[in-house]
Design a protein around this motif. Structure first.
Motif, short mmCIF file in Angstrom:
data_model
loop_
_atom_site.label_atom_id
_atom_site.label_comp_id
_atom_site.label_asym_id
_atom_site.label_seq_id
_atom_site.Cartn_x
_atom_site.Cartn_y
_atom_site.Cartn_z
N ARG A 184 -29.99 57.43 20.21
CA ARG A 184 -28.70 56.85 19.85
C ARG A 184 -28.69 56.55 18.36
N ILE A 185 -27.52 56.73 17.77
CA ILE A 185 -27.35 56.50 16.33
C ILE A 185 -26.06 55.72 16.11
N GLY A 186 -26.11 54.79 15.17
CA GLY A 186 -24.93 54.06 14.74
C GLY A 186 -24.79 54.18 13.24
N VAL A 187 -23.57 54.34 12.75
CA VAL A 187 -23.32 54.53 11.32
C VAL A 187 -22.54 53.34 10.79
N SER A 188 -23.02 52.75 9.70
CA SER A 188 -22.34 51.59 9.12
C SER A 188 -21.71 51.88 7.76
N GLU A 189 -22.04 53.03 7.18
CA GLU A 189 -21.47 53.38 5.87
C GLU A 189 -21.53 54.88 5.70
#
Length: 309
Positions: A184-189
């Motif tokens: 799983r990956i989350g992107v904040s910028e």
């Protein structure tokens, strides 16, 4: 193909620490030509004894590895997958050295790696990653969790390999978790491209991707939840307790299990991390509607106050 495999076994069996003789025997017996190919390459390789030192050659630890300084042994590069690249070197009596090195953290330990291109990689506990001494735009997450703050270069994008998947940055801050067959990956910028050569799924800030036995899913994610472990907290939106348990174990370095019923429950909110397990579970378990029970060296999360199921 047979010669490539044979060369891989020649390289591996020359290593004084080689111990996988059972697998080597299985390979020899799998095809009558394997032994002949191995013997031929071993005979050609015999001349190396005059130029290869008895002890492994050592090189300085890479400048972008903030771990213990000093000298590290370089092992012979082995394995059938890379053997083809070494055929010419063996014919000249020279062994290539690998430029890939690994960084591993213990559960509960964190580490920051500053790469030469200005990219920063922060490893959470229980994580293993590989980097290239001569290519700061490459990283591979073998297991665990890491946060990436990437210096963008459109002409030379930073890529992270995770199993069979590739994540490519587009000026980005993102966090990846890889455990077993789940990623799983989350992107904040900025933005990340998932498998640019295939699906080419664009993940801008505030988006997340999960790939596991249930398939590929894309969802929204709170920006402050991405890599929240770096700030001493874990933030979730409708996350299963089974996933949260794995995150807690990795971040705090504790053994943690959940009953099936508890693991299937879902939680939305923020859990503050505390290095004292008793204090942590005293607050975190009720917050998730659960009870934490000390069991030997570890902990068990279960529903309410009843016995574990």
């Amino acid at each position: 193909m047979m010669n490539e495999e044979a060369l891989g076994w020649v390289i591996r069996t020359r290593d004084p620490e080689f111990a996988d003789w059972a697998a080597f025997t299985d390979w020899l017996e799998a095809d009558s030509g394997h032994a002949a190919a191995y013997d031929a390459l071993m005979a050609a390789d015999a001349g190396l004894a005059d130029i290869v030192p008895d002890e492994p050659v050592t090189i300085a630890a890479p400048a972008n590895d903030p771990g213990e300084r000093g000298w590290r042994p370089m092992r012979w590069l082995g394995g059938g997958a890379v053997a083809a690249a070494l055929v010419a070197a063996v014919s000249l009596g020279v062994m290539n050295r690998t430029d890939i090195y690994s960084v591993t953290t213990k559960p509960g330990e964190t580490r920051s790696i500053a790469l030469d291109d200005g990219t920063r990689v922060e490893l959470n506990g229980g994580t293993t990653m590989r980097f290239d001494r001569h290519d700061a735009r490459f990283a591979a997450l073998d297991s665990g969790e890491a946060a990436f703050t990437v210096k963008h270069d459109a002409s030379n994008p930073f890529r992270v390999t995770v199993g069979d998947a590739v994540f490519e940055d587009a000026g980005t801050v993102f966090n990846i978790v890889h455990s077993g067959n789940a990623t799983r990956i989350g992107v904040s910028e900025g933005k990340v491209i998932y498998n640019p050569g295939a699906e080419a799924i664009s993940l801008p800030a505030g988006r997340a991707l999960s790939d596991d036995e249930n398939g590929l899913r894309i969802m929204d994610v709170a920006i402050d939840a991405v890599a929240s472990w770096r700030h001493g907290r874990l933030t979730y939106t409708n996350a299963p307790v089974a996933q949260i348990s794995a995150d807690i174990a990795r971040s705090l370095g504790v053994q943690l299990a959940a009953t099936p019923a508890a693991g299937a429950m879902r939680f939305t909110g923020t859990i503050r991390l505390d290095r004292n397990p008793e204090l942590f579970f005293a607050g975190a378990a009720p917050l998730m509607g659960l009870t934490a029970v000390k069991q030997g060296d570890g902990w068990l999360l279960k529903e309410g106050d009843g016995p574990p199921r």
